[in-house]
Design a protein around this motif. Structure first.
Motif, PDB file in Angstrom:
ATOM      1  N   SER A  38      68.417 -13.890  85.593  1.00  0.00           N
ATOM      2  CA  SER A  38      68.824 -14.324  84.408  1.00  0.00           C
ATOM      3  C   SER A  38      69.075 -13.183  83.509  1.00  0.00           C
ATOM      4  O   SER A  38      68.392 -11.821  83.607  1.00  0.00           O
ATOM      5  N   LEU A  39      69.807 -13.263  82.579  1.00  0.00           N
ATOM      6  CA  LEU A  39      70.115 -12.057  81.418  1.00  0.00           C
ATOM      7  C   LEU A  39      69.010 -12.387  80.328  1.00  0.00           C
ATOM      8  O   LEU A  39      69.141 -11.853  79.186  1.00  0.00           O
ATOM      9  N   ASP A  40      68.342 -13.602  80.369  1.00  0.00           N
ATOM     10  CA  ASP A  40      67.363 -13.853  79.130  1.00  0.00           C
ATOM     11  C   ASP A  40      66.262 -13.083  79.573  1.00  0.00           C
ATOM     12  O   ASP A  40      65.530 -13.253  80.596  1.00  0.00           O
ATOM     13  N   PRO A  41      65.812 -12.225  78.851  1.00  0.00           N
ATOM     14  CA  PRO A  41      64.770 -11.195  78.790  1.00  0.00           C
ATOM     15  C   PRO A  41      63.316 -11.629  78.785  1.00  0.00           C
ATOM     16  O   PRO A  41      62.324 -11.168  79.239  1.00  0.00           O
ATOM     17  N   HIS A  42      63.276 -13.104  78.382  1.00  0.00           N
ATOM     18  CA  HIS A  42      61.923 -13.916  78.380  1.00  0.00           C
ATOM     19  C   HIS A  42      61.764 -14.966  79.352  1.00  0.00           C
ATOM     20  O   HIS A  42      60.890 -15.594  79.425  1.00  0.00           O
ATOM     21  N   PHE A 108      60.824 -13.667  64.884  1.00  0.00           N
ATOM     22  CA  PHE A 108      61.464 -14.992  65.849  1.00  0.00           C
ATOM     23  C   PHE A 108      61.086 -14.609  67.370  1.00  0.00           C
ATOM     24  O   PHE A 108      60.813 -15.606  68.240  1.00  0.00           O
ATOM     25  N   THR A 109      61.176 -13.235  67.786  1.00  0.00           N
ATOM     26  CA  THR A 109      61.104 -12.998  69.356  1.00  0.00           C
ATOM     27  C   THR A 109      59.565 -13.147  69.766  1.00  0.00           C
ATOM     28  O   THR A 109      59.241 -13.903  70.798  1.00  0.00           O
ATOM     29  N   MET A 110      58.394 -13.050  68.786  1.00  0.00           N
ATOM     30  CA  MET A 110      57.035 -13.210  69.002  1.00  0.00           C
ATOM     31  C   MET A 110      56.688 -14.567  69.186  1.00  0.00           C
ATOM     32  O   MET A 110      55.850 -14.915  69.875  1.00  0.00           O
ATOM     33  N   GLY A 111      57.593 -15.285  68.456  1.00  0.00           N
ATOM     34  CA  GLY A 111      57.352 -16.885  68.664  1.00  0.00           C
ATOM     35  C   GLY A 111      58.202 -17.284  70.082  1.00  0.00           C
ATOM     36  O   GLY A 111      57.555 -18.305  70.664  1.00  0.00           O
ATOM     37  N   ARG A 112      59.250 -16.811  70.306  1.00  0.00           N
ATOM     38  CA  ARG A 112      60.004 -17.332  71.321  1.00  0.00           C
ATOM     39  C   ARG A 112      59.303 -17.138  72.712  1.00  0.00           C
ATOM     40  O   ARG A 112      59.223 -17.927  73.586  1.00  0.00           O
ATOM     41  N   ILE A 113      58.582 -15.734  72.801  1.00  0.00           N
ATOM     42  CA  ILE A 113      57.806 -15.587  74.135  1.00  0.00           C
ATOM     43  C   ILE A 113      56.341 -16.512  74.196  1.00  0.00           C
ATOM     44  O   ILE A 113      56.133 -16.670  75.470  1.00  0.00           O
ATOM     45  N   MET A 114      56.299 -17.194  73.242  1.00  0.00           N
ATOM     46  CA  MET A 114      55.171 -18.311  73.253  1.00  0.00           C
ATOM     47  C   MET A 114      55.854 -19.623  73.498  1.00  0.00           C
ATOM     48  O   MET A 114      54.964 -20.630  73.539  1.00  0.00           O
ATOM     49  N   ALA A 115      57.087 -19.815  73.485  1.00  0.00           N
ATOM     50  CA  ALA A 115      57.619 -21.158  73.681  1.00  0.00           C
ATOM     51  C   ALA A 115      57.707 -21.632  75.167  1.00  0.00           C
ATOM     52  O   ALA A 115      57.533 -20.962  75.744  1.00  0.00           O
ATOM     53  N   ASP A 116      57.809 -23.004  74.970  1.00  0.00           N
ATOM     54  CA  ASP A 116      57.993 -23.619  76.355  1.00  0.00           C
ATOM     55  C   ASP A 116      59.013 -23.128  77.282  1.00  0.00           C
ATOM     56  O   ASP A 116      60.086 -22.850  76.705  1.00  0.00           O
ATOM     57  N   GLY A 117      58.949 -22.623  78.582  1.00  0.00           N
ATOM     58  CA  GLY A 117      59.923 -22.075  79.246  1.00  0.00           C
ATOM     59  C   GLY A 117      59.673 -20.538  79.505  1.00  0.00           C
ATOM     60  O   GLY A 117      60.175 -19.865  80.092  1.00  0.00           O
ATOM     61  N   GLU A 165      69.939 -18.925  67.633  1.00  0.00           N
ATOM     62  CA  GLU A 165      70.367 -20.010  67.044  1.00  0.00           C
ATOM     63  C   GLU A 165      71.668 -20.643  67.016  1.00  0.00           C
ATOM     64  O   GLU A 165      71.754 -22.015  67.120  1.00  0.00           O
ATOM     65  N   ALA A 166      72.480 -19.921  67.014  1.00  0.00           N
ATOM     66  CA  ALA A 166      73.958 -20.274  66.976  1.00  0.00           C
ATOM     67  C   ALA A 166      74.280 -20.836  68.444  1.00  0.00           C
ATOM     68  O   ALA A 166      75.301 -21.379  68.668  1.00  0.00           O
ATOM     69  N   ASN A 167      73.545 -20.272  69.331  1.00  0.00           N
ATOM     70  CA  ASN A 167      73.993 -20.274  70.928  1.00  0.00           C
ATOM     71  C   ASN A 167      72.968 -21.063  71.474  1.00  0.00           C
ATOM     72  O   ASN A 167      72.813 -21.094  72.799  1.00  0.00           O
ATOM     73  N   ASP A 168      72.168 -21.980  70.771  1.00  0.00           N
ATOM     74  CA  ASP A 168      71.120 -22.945  71.276  1.00  0.00           C
ATOM     75  C   ASP A 168      70.544 -22.146  72.484  1.00  0.00           C
ATOM     76  O   ASP A 168      70.191 -22.675  73.569  1.00  0.00           O
ATOM     77  N   ALA A 169      69.909 -21.214  72.032  1.00  0.00           N
ATOM     78  CA  ALA A 169      69.009 -20.434  73.026  1.00  0.00           C
ATOM     79  C   ALA A 169      67.484 -20.227  72.386  1.00  0.00           C
ATOM     80  O   ALA A 169      67.140 -19.001  72.432  1.00  0.00           O
ATOM     81  N   VAL A 170      67.318 -20.813  71.618  1.00  0.00           N
ATOM     82  CA  VAL A 170      66.122 -20.846  70.655  1.00  0.00           C
ATOM     83  C   VAL A 170      64.950 -20.541  71.715  1.00  0.00           C
ATOM     84  O   VAL A 170      63.846 -19.736  71.396  1.00  0.00           O
ATOM     85  N   GLU A 180      69.229 -23.622  82.140  1.00  0.00           N
ATOM     86  CA  GLU A 180      70.125 -22.664  81.872  1.00  0.00           C
ATOM     87  C   GLU A 180      70.479 -22.649  80.370  1.00  0.00           C
ATOM     88  O   GLU A 180      70.567 -24.010  80.016  1.00  0.00           O
ATOM     89  N   ASN A 181      70.731 -21.552  79.600  1.00  0.00           N
ATOM     90  CA  ASN A 181      71.450 -21.726  78.453  1.00  0.00           C
ATOM     91  C   ASN A 181      72.522 -20.477  78.162  1.00  0.00           C
ATOM     92  O   ASN A 181      72.341 -19.641  79.127  1.00  0.00           O
ATOM     93  N   THR A 182      72.838 -20.121  77.245  1.00  0.00           N
ATOM     94  CA  THR A 182      73.869 -19.145  76.689  1.00  0.00           C
ATOM     95  C   THR A 182      73.035 -17.775  77.244  1.00  0.00           C
ATOM     96  O   THR A 182      73.742 -16.865  77.731  1.00  0.00           O
ATOM     97  N   ALA A 183      71.941 -17.337  76.849  1.00  0.00           N
ATOM     98  CA  ALA A 183      71.340 -16.492  77.082  1.00  0.00           C
ATOM     99  C   ALA A 183      71.289 -16.142  78.398  1.00  0.00           C
ATOM    100  O   ALA A 183      70.843 -14.823  78.961  1.00  0.00           O
ATOM    101  N   SER A 184      71.357 -17.034  79.378  1.00  0.00           N
ATOM    102  CA  SER A 184      71.113 -16.754  80.718  1.00  0.00           C
ATOM    103  C   SER A 184      72.435 -15.861  81.219  1.00  0.00           C
ATOM    104  O   SER A 184      72.348 -15.151  82.192  1.00  0.00           O
TER     105      SER A 184
END
Length: 528
Positions: A38-42, A108-117, A165-170, A180-184
């Motif tokens: 994936s291209l999503d770094p998290h 935002f990133t520090m919250g994203r790394i703790m999100a589901d997934g 947020e604009a690309n549904d990749a929160v 998968e999402n846009t960040a993938s």
């Protein structure tokens, strides 16, 4: 030729044709045995994916050519209290889409790394809160003193809050569920390169980021990354000049690549440790002939498996001498490793059989072993050899070797009884492996996120917490030694070896080989 083989040949052929057609003085063509999933770094805490993604995304701090910590998106950092770190952020930085980089993106990133997934939760285990002080200053408060927080954050790549947020990749993609999402498939980082084209499993094309804030020392304008799973095809592509860089070079082909007029092998020690893990949580071992109980809960069974593995035989016949057998979950170059502790239990088939008899399995048992066949050096062959070794003590291994694209989602769901994994401590400190691999799994904090067999010793967890907070280096290393001894006595995992790096490189190419097996494109130069 059967349809599957024909399809693979056509795919590889098309990829090589595309590489050949794109060749130019400032295009670098890199091949690996596998792809970044994936291209999503998290989304996956796997070094190949993080290495590839690190060319588009950056962390607050990073590592230079000598693996010394240096500023990246943060220009400076300091502890303002035992549990608070303040980071001054770099000004004038833009994401690839032109959006300014600010403190909001870090929060935002520090919250994203703790999100589901997220597969990066273990990096935020000790973080209590990330606060914005102003647009270019943030504070990170930890639950207890954390003297190596900057090192931990070196793997946390910053993403644009606005873009996500604009690309549904929160939230990150969840590799366990195949979501998968846009960040993938697209990147929008602050790094030196940007992904222009992404064809998963076929090729990924990077181009220079014209907005990059820093210096790009190399001359590569375009980098084409292509997965070529077949080792012979990969080597042939290098020798013929169709690609410029490949890794890994099969150990049996190192001499051949060095003997070729236009290529060479760059070799060196790697910080990664390859090990085996076992399901120690379930009351009944799944994928096994044993019913009503779990033999891996018994330390005698775990030790029997350990002593049945001929690690020197693996080094000689499978790795062709390109490995370093280990008794620890870290090797030289990682803080906390000591030569005195790095002594394996002896290879002893008779002793292993005796342990199985004592544990109540005089005839052994049957169990499935999961293994990747395109992630580590000779990983499939290693697992085949382990299976053959274990057969000598009556254990029948049903080996399930597969591409990492299906392997990782399975074992990350802990849908496994016996598995092979590799781990490089990203902080170059033993606390990383203690927290991520040896800690009891805790879904809430992210500790033990990659302890996929759920080994658990609460006393070791208590010690790991103390190690994380201790600022006196001598006391800290003494506690690391104590924690490692607990794990050795428990036979919590079965360490095998540290593999050696072997990159095949055209003599037209200059690059930097790092012991963590990352490959920064910004340090690659190709001559006409």
């Amino acid at each position: 030729m059967n349809p599957k083989t024909q399809g693979l040949s056509l795919l590889v052929g098309a990829a090589l044709l595309a590489l050949a057609g794109a060749a130019s003085a400032q295009t670098v063509r890199i091949a690996n045995q596998g792809d970044a999933l994936s291209l999503d770094p998290h989304s996956l805490n796997e070094s190949l994916q993080l290495s590839v993604d690190s060319n588009a995304y950056e962390a607050l701090v990073g590592w230079n050519k000598k693996l010394e910590m240096e500023p990246r998106l943060a220009t400076s950092w300091k502890q303002t209290s035992p549990t608070v770190w303040r980071f001054e952020l770099r000004k004038g930085v833009q994401f690839y889409d032109g959006t300014p980089f600010t403190a909001d993106d870090v929060v935002f990133t520090m919250g994203r790394i703790m999100a589901d997934g997220s597969d990066m939760k273990s990096y935020g285990t000790d973080v209590k809160e990330t606060r914005k002080i102003d647009d270019h200053t943030i504070e990170i408060e930890t639950k207890s003193p954390q003297p190596i927080l900057p090192q931990i954050l070196s793997q946390v790549y910053i993403m644009s809050k606005k873009w996500c947020e604009a690309n549904d990749a929160v939230k990150p993609v969840d590799r366990r569920k195949g979501v998968e999402n846009t960040a993938s498939f697209k990147t929008n980082g602050t790094g030196p390169y940007h992904v222009r084209e992404r064809q998963p499993g076929v090729r990924t094309v990077f181009v220079r980021n014209p907005r990059y804030w820093g210096k790009i020392e190399g001359n590569a304008q375009e980098v084409i990354f292509t997965p070529i799973a077949n080792p012979a095809t990969r080597v042939a592509a290098l020798l013929s000049g169709e690609i410029d860089v490949m890794e890994p070079v099969p150990v049996q082909d190192i001499a051949r690549v060095n003997a070729n007029a236009g290529t060479r092998v760059i070799a060196g020690p790697e910080l990664r440790t390859i090990f085996l893990g076992m399901d120690q949580k379930r009351d009944e071992l799944q994928f096994s002939s044993v019913k009503g109980k779990n033999p891996f809960k018994d330390v005698r069974v775990r030790k029997a498996f350990y002593q049945a593995i001929d690690i020197e035989g693996i080094k000689k016949t499978v790795m062709r001498g390109q490995s370093r057998p280990t008794a620890l979950m870290v090797g030289p170059g990682i803080n906390g490793w000591t030569e005195a502790q790095d002594k394996r239990f002896p290879y002893d088939v008779a002793a292993a059989k005796k342990l199985l008899v004592e544990a109540g399995y005089p005839d052994g048992f049957e169990v499935t072993m999961n293994c990747p066949n395109d992630r580590y050096v000779n990983d499939g062959q290693i697992c085949q050899t382990v299976a053959a070794n274990l057969s000598k003590i009556g254990v029948k291994i049903n080996l399930q070797a597969e591409t990492k694209g299906t392997y990782f989602p399975k074992i990350l769901r802990r849908d496994t009884s016996f598995y092979l994994l590799g781990w490089t401590p990203s902080t170059y400190d033993a606390h990383n492996v203690l927290n991520a691999i040896m800690h009891c799994p805790d879904d809430k904090t992210g500790a033990g996120q990659f302890n996929l067999g759920s080994y658990c010793n609460p006393k070791l967890d208590e010690l790991t917490a103390k190690i994380g907070a201790e600022t006196d280096q001598a006391k800290r290393n003494a506690m690391i030694k104590e924690a490692f001894q607990m794990h050795i006595d428990d036979v919590g995992h079965l360490p095998l070896h540290q593999q050696m790096l072997a990159w095949g490189v055209s003599k037209k190419v200059d690059l930097v080989q790092l012991a963590d097996n990352y490959m920064p494109f910004k340090w690659i130069t190709i001559k006409p």
